[in-house]
Design a protein around this motif. Structure first.
Motif, PDB file in Angstrom:
ATOM      1  N   ALA A  64     -12.178  26.648  52.832  1.00 19.88           N
ATOM      2  CA  ALA A  64     -13.611  26.898  52.758  1.00 19.88           C
ATOM      3  C   ALA A  64     -13.970  28.223  53.331  1.00 19.88           C
ATOM      4  N   ALA A  65     -13.537  28.524  54.525  1.00 18.74           N
ATOM      5  CA  ALA A  65     -13.765  29.642  55.457  1.00 18.74           C
ATOM      6  C   ALA A  65     -13.447  30.864  54.523  1.00 18.74           C
ATOM      7  N   LYS A  66     -11.866  30.626  53.939  1.00 14.02           N
ATOM      8  CA  LYS A  66     -11.293  31.860  53.363  1.00 14.02           C
ATOM      9  C   LYS A  66     -12.165  32.290  51.912  1.00 14.02           C
ATOM     10  N   LEU A  67     -12.642  31.235  51.394  1.00 13.38           N
ATOM     11  CA  LEU A  67     -13.529  31.301  50.143  1.00 13.38           C
ATOM     12  C   LEU A  67     -14.823  32.108  50.493  1.00 13.38           C
ATOM     13  N   VAL A  68     -15.389  31.619  51.385  1.00 11.99           N
ATOM     14  CA  VAL A  68     -16.715  32.323  51.828  1.00 11.99           C
ATOM     15  C   VAL A  68     -16.427  33.793  52.282  1.00 11.99           C
ATOM     16  N   LYS A  69     -15.231  34.023  52.946  1.00 16.42           N
ATOM     17  CA  LYS A  69     -15.006  35.310  53.192  1.00 16.42           C
ATOM     18  C   LYS A  69     -14.719  36.097  52.032  1.00 16.42           C
ATOM     19  N   PHE A  70     -14.013  35.604  51.083  1.00 14.77           N
ATOM     20  CA  PHE A  70     -13.749  36.243  49.790  1.00 14.77           C
ATOM     21  C   PHE A  70     -14.817  36.557  49.015  1.00 14.77           C
ATOM     22  N   VAL A  71     -15.862  35.831  48.943  1.00 12.23           N
ATOM     23  CA  VAL A  71     -17.213  36.091  48.054  1.00 12.23           C
ATOM     24  C   VAL A  71     -18.149  36.968  48.884  1.00 12.23           C
ATOM     25  N   ASN A  72     -18.087  36.840  50.136  1.00 16.70           N
ATOM     26  CA  ASN A  72     -19.116  37.840  50.879  1.00 16.70           C
ATOM     27  C   ASN A  72     -18.369  39.265  50.895  1.00 16.70           C
ATOM     28  N   GLN A  73     -17.112  39.302  50.918  1.00 17.65           N
ATOM     29  CA  GLN A  73     -16.538  40.891  50.702  1.00 17.65           C
ATOM     30  C   GLN A  73     -16.705  41.182  49.214  1.00 17.65           C
ATOM     31  N   PHE A  74     -16.302  40.258  48.308  1.00 23.11           N
ATOM     32  CA  PHE A  74     -16.569  40.643  46.891  1.00 23.11           C
ATOM     33  C   PHE A  74     -18.093  41.225  46.661  1.00 23.11           C
ATOM     34  N   LEU A  75     -19.011  40.425  47.113  1.00 20.64           N
ATOM     35  CA  LEU A  75     -20.451  40.682  46.841  1.00 20.64           C
ATOM     36  C   LEU A  75     -20.748  42.055  47.374  1.00 20.64           C
ATOM     37  N   LEU A  76     -20.164  42.249  48.560  1.00 22.91           N
ATOM     38  CA  LEU A  76     -20.514  43.611  49.326  1.00 22.91           C
ATOM     39  C   LEU A  76     -20.037  44.736  48.637  1.00 22.91           C
ATOM     40  N   LEU A  77     -19.045  44.602  47.998  1.00 20.70           N
ATOM     41  CA  LEU A  77     -18.200  45.716  47.484  1.00 20.70           C
ATOM     42  C   LEU A  77     -18.835  45.718  45.946  1.00 20.70           C
ATOM     43  N   HIS A  78     -19.345  44.973  45.545  1.00 18.69           N
ATOM     44  CA  HIS A  78     -19.650  44.717  43.899  1.00 18.69           C
ATOM     45  C   HIS A  78     -20.671  45.685  43.722  1.00 18.69           C
ATOM     46  N   ASP A  79     -20.709  46.390  42.621  1.00 20.95           N
ATOM     47  CA  ASP A  79     -21.605  47.358  42.206  1.00 20.95           C
ATOM     48  C   ASP A  79     -22.374  47.056  40.896  1.00 20.95           C
ATOM     49  N   GLY A  80     -23.610  47.046  40.822  1.00 17.03           N
ATOM     50  CA  GLY A  80     -24.349  46.827  39.521  1.00 17.03           C
ATOM     51  C   GLY A  80     -24.941  45.474  39.291  1.00 17.03           C
ATOM     52  N   PRO A  81     -25.289  45.084  38.074  1.00 18.02           N
ATOM     53  CA  PRO A  81     -25.986  43.879  38.020  1.00 18.02           C
ATOM     54  C   PRO A  81     -24.929  42.629  37.895  1.00 18.02           C
ATOM     55  N   ILE A  82     -25.409  41.482  38.138  1.00 20.54           N
ATOM     56  CA  ILE A  82     -24.525  40.199  38.137  1.00 20.54           C
ATOM     57  C   ILE A  82     -25.183  39.383  36.973  1.00 20.54           C
ATOM     58  N   ASN A  83     -24.801  39.259  36.212  1.00 18.91           N
ATOM     59  CA  ASN A  83     -25.299  38.227  34.804  1.00 18.91           C
ATOM     60  C   ASN A  83     -24.905  36.893  35.049  1.00 18.91           C
ATOM     61  N   ARG A  84     -23.711  36.659  35.484  1.00 18.74           N
ATOM     62  CA  ARG A  84     -23.471  34.898  35.795  1.00 18.74           C
ATOM     63  C   ARG A  84     -22.827  35.064  36.935  1.00 18.74           C
TER      64      ARG A  84
END
Lengths: 424, 368
Positions: A64-84
């Motif tokens: 769970a902790a790793k998944l949270v971290k993955f999502v956090n990092q991913f969203l932080l580096l993401h660029d642009g709109p998110i549709n889904r």
């Protein structure tokens, strides 16, 4: 290896199509391919996070902790709109980050949201969920939903799916009726046993759970209905005492229905109540009826089937499953009903296929098969499957039921009668 | 039409003229061509009915891809085909070399033929999924123009995949060593071979592996715990035997090495704190792994000590073996840290690493 790059310069839309067909982990790994690939992944608009995003770890808190971290990092580096945005995890439970993700997503104008935390406790949907105004599809699994008082519905929501969600009856009814564009609704295992649905644009309804009372009050566009109803003792008692006519309460306001599927106690549910004086609706668009777990010893349920058949002149396919409870076969059976209630001249002009499963050879089952065979001029297939409990009975001889069916008069010259015996 | 007497059915078909960017013009049955939305629109706009007014296809469509696309359309526009037939055709259809497949995707996209774009994209995605970056670059001829540093920043935590980091470090080391090889020729040959094989073996292990980074982490923790070995000498020997539920590393659902240990009452008092401690270590050390790992030694300049190289080689072998072994066995290892009879897995003495866990480890042949 000096050839030119085949793939990097393909149009962005194609790269995105390819990346959406990859699990997110592989998507992120493309960042190390070359300098041009560094951020191709970061503009992906459809994100699906699940337990495969992090390497297989069997300790749930760690995963769970790793998944949270993955999502956090991913969203932080993401660029642009998110549709889904989909997150589906057996490990992730309540997480304070979820609130932040939803806030982030609400600012990115997310359109489709799918949150399923399948392990452990229910999570409480944060209030920023309700400020995702652009939502067109929402799917929640195992959460507690308390829409705030100021909430006026999702103005663009077309698809709503709530599975094992804790929400009060009023809240869910309001939610449904305030989402005026709602086209499809799925409610599985819902808290309240009673439900009234007002959804003027609803075309597809899927319900499953223990229900005592379902009322489709304003659903004129409904085309597909699938209901699986289960009961417990309380509900069974209620059924016995009920005075409302469930058939009309449920099916009275759905003239456009095209496909009806019922599991569990659904047929019993709509057989309850007095239908005298009610106007018979006609379902001109009804093409497919699938009713399972029908008790063929219960006359009222048979009447419901008959009523449906007679009000669906354009029916093409029918599937009826018996309740396979051989112990019920001993009760006295009112066969006069077939002579009295069945109009001789009834014709199922479009009925092409009939499938009867979990049959026991009960008298009412035979009469129904006979009725269908005799009144369906374009029938192509009559497929009957009988449950046989005692192997010693029917080993070498042809089943009696089969022989009897073969003797019935058939209105269609082309019909194929298929018969199988299921040994238990 | 020049045969009015014998009107064969084929003569009744209408044909459409298409022109590709290179100027060549061809004739295609209309029913096949209109399967492409782009062509369909052009026909409605009045184009393509004669040779002098052919439909100009987008630049990305060359005669070869056009022919492929038309084959696809010709098959799929027939309404009577079953899903099975269509699927079977699709599977055979996409068998072509990668370059052609990419061109086909691009061409189909410009003709707005979405089902074909989906089909080819899926095939391309399959070529990417689960592959290492090196393999992907090779498949698609992507130039490897990122520096080592760039590959590691800032996404090292996000990929969170020690295999990638390990791989990149190993490649960096390999490149440096290849440079060295040019200078010093003979002596290093044997070590070089060992080195190469380690890297390649790792690749194949990693490729076939479903990703057991927990093993990697455990290995790392093992190193740190080696120092604490003394303190844990008194850990009860029962720990080692408690975990007999040999669930394969990928197959456990709920229970895992840790919880199955905790079910063993004899073990509860002693081993459990160690496990949770270790796991805490694993989590917090996550970031540090990228920074101050022992493997960073290999990024030091060209003057690598042969001795240290051997040590690194052995560590790499251990790694690979770890990647291949099972989680429950890992836990057994952890539990039995204090035990004398379990040999240390990091023997630096050059005696090779003896191992009781010999699951098809191809590296065994490297042990000296």
């Amino acid at each position: 290896m000096h050839g030119e790059d085949y793939i990097t310069d393909l149009p962005e839309s194609i790269i995105e199509t390819i990346l959406t067909k990859l699990p997110l982990r592989d998507v992120v790994r493309t960042s190390v391919l070359s300098s041009k690939w560094r951020y191709k992944w970061a503009t992906l608009t459809e994100l699906e996070f699940n337990d495969t995003c992090v390497s297989h770890i069997h300790h749930s808190a760690l995963a769970a902790a790793k998944l949270v971290k993955f999502v956090n990092q991913f969203l932080l580096l993401h660029d642009g709109p998110i549709n889904r945005f989909t997150i589906d995890s057996a490990y992730l439970q309540r997480s304070p980050y979820l609130d932040q993700w939803l806030l982030f997503l609400s600012r990115k104008d997310v359109q489709e949201l799918n949150i399923g935390f399948c392990g452990g406790d229910w999570f409480r949907a944060p209030s920023c969920l309700f400020s995702c105004k652009k939502l067109t599809a929402l799917e929640l699994v195992r959460c507690v939903l308390h829409p705030p008082l100021y909430f006026k519905g999702f103005p663009n929501l077309k698809h709503l799916s709530l599975k094992q969600v804790h929400i009060t009856r009023d809240a869910v009814e309001n939610l449904i009726s305030s989402c005026t564009l709602l086209e499809s609704l799925t409610l599985l295992y819902f808290d309240s046993r009673k439900l009234t649905i007002r959804a003027p644009n609803l075309t597809c309804l899927v319900l499953e759970g223990e229900f005592e009372d379902i009322c489709l009050e304003n659903t004129p566009m409904l085309a597909v209905i699938s209901v699986a109803m289960y009961i417990n003792d309380d509900i069974a008692q209620h059924y016995d005492q009920s005075s409302s006519c469930n058939f009309y309460q449920f099916l009275g306001g759905v003239p456009s229905i095209q496909r009806l599927t019922g599991h569990g106690f659904f047929t019993k549910y709509i057989s309850i109540g007095n239908t005298l004086g009610e106007i018979q609706p006609t379902y001109r668009q009804l093409k497919v009826i699938d009713l399972y777990q029908v008790s063929f010893d219960n006359l009222k349920e048979i009447m419901v089937i008959l009523r449906l058949l007679l009000s669906a002149p354009n029916l093409q396919a029918l599937q009826i499953g018996g309740s396979a409870d051989a112990s019920l076969a001993t009760d006295a059976v009112d066969l006069d009903f077939w002579d009295k209630e069945c109009p001789r001249d009834a014709t199922f002009e479009q009925l092409k296929s009939v499938k009867m499963t979990q049959m026991l050879g009960l008298p009412h089952e035979m009469r129904l098969i006979e009725f269908l065979l005799g009144n369906s001029p374009v029938l192509e297939l009559m497929d009957v499957s009988q449950n046989v409990h005692d192997e010693t009975d029917e080993n070498d001889d042809e089943s009696e039921m089969y022989m009897e069916i073969l003797r019935f008069e058939t209105a269609s010259a082309e019909v194929v009668i298929a018969f199988t015996e299921n040994y238990e | 039409m020049s045969e009015p007497d014998v009107i064969k059915p084929e003569m009744m078909k209408s044909y459409i003229w298409l022109q590709t960017a290179d100027g060549s013009i061809q004739q295609v049955e209309q029913e096949v061509a209109i399967f492409c939305p782009f062509i369909c629109h052009e026909i409605h706009a009045g184009m393509g009915s004669s040779k002098t007014y052919p439909i100009s296809l987008p630049a990305r469509v060359n005669p070869v891809t056009l022919s492929l696309i038309l084959d696809y359309c010709r098959f799929h526009q027939v309404p009577g085909r079953s899903n099975k037939e269509r699927k079977s055709f699709d599977e055979k259809f996409i068998r072509m070399d990668t370059n052609r497949l990419c061109e086909l995707t691009s061409a189909a996209d410009s003709l707005q033929l979405k089902p074909l774009v989906d089909l080819t994209s899926r095939a391309l995605a399959r070529m990417i999924e689960g592959k290492t970056p090196e393999e992907i670059r090779e498949t698609f001829h992507i130039p490897d123009d990122l520096t080592e540093e760039e590959k590691l920043e800032p996404l090292k935590n996000i990929t969170d995949d020690p295999r990638i980091r390990l791989l990149n470090r190993l490649y960096a080391r390999k490149r440096k060593e290849l440079k060295e090889k040019e200078k010093l020729k003979n002596v290093e040959v044997e070590a070089e071979h060992v080195d190469d094989r380690s890297v390649d073996e790792l690749l194949s292990f990693i490729n076939g592996e479903n990703g057991d980074s927990k093993e990697v982490k455990t290995a790392k923790n093992k190193k740190k715990n080696r120092r604490r070995k003394e303190q844990q000498k008194n850990a009860p020997p029962v720990c080692a035997n408690s975990n007999t539920s040999s669930s394969p590393s990928n197959g456990t659902k709920e229970s895992n090495g840790v919880s199955s240990v905790s079910r063993d009452d004899r073990v509860k008092g002693h081993c459990l704190p160690n496990i949770s401690e270790l796991l805490k270590l694993q989590d917090s050390e996550d970031d540090r792994f990228a920074l101050d790992d022992d493997f960073d030694d290999c990024d030091i300049g060209d003057g690598i000590d042969p001795e240290i190289k051997e040590q690194i080689d052995r560590e790499v072998e251990d790694f690979a073996r770890r990647l291949n072994s099972d989680w429950p066995e890992r836990v057994q290892e952890l539990l039995s840290l204090g035990q004398e009879r379990r040999p240390s897995l990091y023997s630096i003495n050059g005696n090779g690493c003896s191992t009781k866990r010999s699951n098809a480890s191809g590296l065994e042949k490297h042990e000296k």
